[in-house]
Enzyme design. Structure first.
Site, PDB file in Angstrom:
ATOM      1  N   LYS A 110      32.737  46.927  46.475  1.00 37.81           N
ATOM      2  CA  LYS A 110      33.792  48.046  46.914  1.00 37.81           C
ATOM      3  C   LYS A 110      33.476  49.375  47.653  1.00 37.81           C
ATOM      4  CE  LYS A 110      37.803  46.605  44.124  1.00 37.81           C
ATOM      5  NZ  LYS A 110      38.647  46.953  42.907  1.00 37.81           N
ATOM      6  N   LYS A 192      36.085  34.301  48.095  1.00 36.79           N
ATOM      7  CA  LYS A 192      37.308  34.022  47.204  1.00 36.79           C
ATOM      8  C   LYS A 192      38.563  34.782  47.779  1.00 36.79           C
ATOM      9  CE  LYS A 192      37.713  38.305  44.382  1.00 36.79           C
ATOM     10  NZ  LYS A 192      38.118  39.188  43.571  1.00 36.79           N
ATOM     11  N   LYS A 195      43.621  39.691  47.487  1.00 38.71           N
ATOM     12  CA  LYS A 195      44.846  40.490  47.889  1.00 38.71           C
ATOM     13  C   LYS A 195      44.582  41.475  49.002  1.00 38.71           C
ATOM     14  CE  LYS A 195      45.626  41.598  43.599  1.00 38.71           C
ATOM     15  NZ  LYS A 195      46.063  42.170  42.354  1.00 38.71           N
TER      16      LYS A 195
HETATM   17  P1  TYM Z   1      42.888  41.836  39.881  1.00 36.92           P
HETATM   18  O1  TYM Z   1      44.351  42.467  40.093  1.00 36.92           O
HETATM   19  O2  TYM Z   1      41.851  41.878  40.959  1.00 36.92           O
HETATM   20  O3  TYM Z   1      43.106  40.208  39.636  1.00 36.92           O
HETATM   21  C1  TYM Z   1      43.861  39.605  38.680  1.00 36.92           C
HETATM   22  C2  TYM Z   1      43.475  38.564  38.090  1.00 36.92           C
HETATM   23  O4  TYM Z   1      43.386  37.338  39.026  1.00 36.92           O
HETATM   24  C3  TYM Z   1      42.031  37.024  39.121  1.00 36.92           C
HETATM   25  N1  TYM Z   1      41.724  36.407  40.344  1.00 36.92           N
HETATM   26  C4  TYM Z   1      41.405  35.127  40.672  1.00 36.92           C
HETATM   27  N2  TYM Z   1      41.384  34.111  39.878  1.00 36.92           N
HETATM   28  C5  TYM Z   1      40.745  32.887  40.791  1.00 36.92           C
HETATM   29  N3  TYM Z   1      40.515  32.932  42.167  1.00 36.92           N
HETATM   30  C6  TYM Z   1      40.903  34.005  42.758  1.00 36.92           C
HETATM   31  N4  TYM Z   1      40.545  33.974  44.069  1.00 36.92           N
HETATM   32  C7  TYM Z   1      41.143  35.363  42.166  1.00 36.92           C
HETATM   33  N5  TYM Z   1      41.607  36.415  42.518  1.00 36.92           N
HETATM   34  C8  TYM Z   1      41.658  37.208  41.315  1.00 36.92           C
HETATM   35  C9  TYM Z   1      41.153  37.991  38.254  1.00 36.92           C
HETATM   36  O5  TYM Z   1      40.010  37.470  37.800  1.00 36.92           O
HETATM   37  C10 TYM Z   1      41.980  38.584  37.158  1.00 36.92           C
HETATM   38  O6  TYM Z   1      42.236  37.915  36.158  1.00 36.92           O
HETATM   39  N6  TYM Z   1      40.019  44.421  36.753  1.00 36.92           N
HETATM   40  C11 TYM Z   1      41.162  43.450  36.872  1.00 36.92           C
HETATM   41  C12 TYM Z   1      42.486  43.979  36.033  1.00 36.92           C
HETATM   42  C13 TYM Z   1      42.438  44.661  34.633  1.00 36.92           C
HETATM   43  C14 TYM Z   1      41.954  43.782  33.679  1.00 36.92           C
HETATM   44  C15 TYM Z   1      41.893  44.651  32.463  1.00 36.92           C
HETATM   45  C16 TYM Z   1      41.980  42.427  33.277  1.00 36.92           C
HETATM   46  C17 TYM Z   1      42.286  46.096  34.642  1.00 36.92           C
HETATM   47  N7  TYM Z   1      42.185  45.844  33.059  1.00 36.92           N
HETATM   48  C18 TYM Z   1      41.613  44.277  31.249  1.00 36.92           C
HETATM   49  C19 TYM Z   1      41.459  42.077  32.067  1.00 36.92           C
HETATM   50  C20 TYM Z   1      41.570  43.008  31.018  1.00 36.92           C
HETATM   51  C21 TYM Z   1      41.516  43.029  38.069  1.00 36.92           C
HETATM   52  O7  TYM Z   1      40.642  43.398  39.194  1.00 36.92           O
HETATM   53  O8  TYM Z   1      42.384  42.135  38.480  1.00 36.92           O
END
Ligand code: TYM
Length: 326
Positions: A110, A192, A195
């Site tokens: 990032k 991957k 979003k």
């Molecule tokens: P975020 O919003 O980037 O993604 C949300 C969830 O989706 C999963 N994910 C994927 N899984 C499979 N293939 C993909 N291409 C893919 N892209 C995203 C992510 O692994 C995630 O599970 N930091 C976290 C948000 C968060 C969080 C937490 C998660 C904040 N606090 C506490 C667990 C516990 C995140 O960036 O999610």
């Protein structure tokens, strides 16, 4: 077991978010105490529009419920509405070595991507994530593969805290699926699905059937014409086969057999149909929920109150142990 996870309201949710995270949440909520939140504070670490974020939060809650979360069972709320997350984050900051944060892959990626905005929040991101889980004494964290490193840090902070101030937290386990934990971009199957990439590289949960058809038919495929799973030689087809298999509940081997001698175009046509049908009830539920604003607000209010009760209890214990109560 207490389960905790969250998603950032940075854009619409895509099938990577669903197959890597939400799909695991649904069965978990039956037998566990589950805490699922919208990680709005994390979303502030990259450029965003203050006028639009409330709407994105609402859309994400609607997506949670449309995809199958049960607000009668799971605790669903918005992270910034439970201030104990940030309070615990600060306390964890004082025991977290900065070197561990600088080593995080997501931070490095990032800070390359947002060169103009390498803010302290971007570095501190995993500490807030540790607080998100440990404030509920979470034991299992169902996420996609890209979050593995953040959960490692969470475990190391829990351990450090326990060593310094006495046994308080269990070290949470990451719950990462064998299949689906890393869905790749439709346009560049070596990266991957994300979003923040161009929309045609993602299938969003509420995409129209026409959009799904277009996106699948323009998905990157590989040289050759066989429909076989080979992640190094055929990353494009392998990614599509993974999606096919997970949404159709069929082993990849069986799909390979079914499409023996058939073309990429035939395979893609069938895949688009499967995705469209799978997501159809999601679209229907979303439409209905978008008209029930009060109901959605009530869910968040109730979730906040349930979450806060647990969070306050942990905070009291942490403050006592750290010598902050007189
Ligand atoms: P975020 O919003 O980037 O993604 C949300 C969830 O989706 C999963 N994910 C994927 N899984 C499979 N293939 C993909 N291409 C893919 N892209 C995203 C992510 O692994 C995630 O599970 N930091 C976290 C948000 C968060 C969080 C937490 C998660 C904040 N606090 C506490 C667990 C516990 C995140 O960036 O999610």
């Amino acid at each position: 077991m207490r389960i905790v996870s969250g998603i950032q309201p940075t854009s619409q949710l895509h099938i990577g978010n669903y197959l890597g995270a939400i799909k695991q949440w649904i069965p978990l909520q039956e037998k566990n105490e589950c805490v699922f939140f919208i990680a709005d504070l994390h979303a502030l670490t990259v450029p965003y529009d203050p006028k639009k974020i409330q709407n994105s939060i609402k859309e994400t809650v609607v997506a949670y419920i449309a995809a199958g979360l049960n607000p009668e069972k799971a605790i669903i709320f918005v992270q910034s509405q439970v201030k104990e997350h940030t309070e615990l984050c600060w306390l964890f900051n004082t025991i977290c070595p900065i070197g561990e944060l600088q080593r995080m892959t997501q931070y490095k990626d990032k800070s390359k991507k947002f060169k103009e905005n390498i803010n302290a929040g971007l570095l501190d991101y995993p500490v807030l994530q540790a607080a998100d889980v440990l404030i509920y004494k979470g034991e299992g964290v169902p996420v996609g593969k890209d979050q593995e490193q953040h959960i490692e840090l969470m475990r190391s902070l829990a351990k450090k805290f326990n060593q310094k101030f006495g046994q308080t937290f269990k070290e949470p386990a990451s719950l990462i699926l064998k299949e689906g934990s890393k869905i790749m971009s439709l346009q560049d199957p070596k990266r991957k699905m994300s979003k923040s990439d161009e929309p045609k590289s993602c299938i969003f949960l509420f995409d129209s059937p026409e959009d799904i058809q277009k996106k699948v038919s323009s998905a990157q495929t590989d040289s050759g014409k066989d429909i076989i799973y080979n992640i190094t030689k055929k990353p494009g087809i392998s990614n599509l086969l993974t999606i096919y298999s997970l949404l159709n509940n069929k082993p990849i081997k069986k799909i390979e057999e079914d499409f023996k001698g058939k073309s990429y175009a035939e395979f893609k046509k069938s895949l688009a149909e499967i995705i469209i049908n799978y997501l159809e009830p999601f679209r229907r539920k979303q439409k209905e929920l978008l008209t029930r604003e009060v109901y959605v607000q009530e869910i968040l209010k109730k979730g906040q109150s349930r979450a806060q009760t647990i969070a306050q209890e942990t905070m009291k214990e942490v403050k006592d142990k750290m010598g902050l109560t007189g």
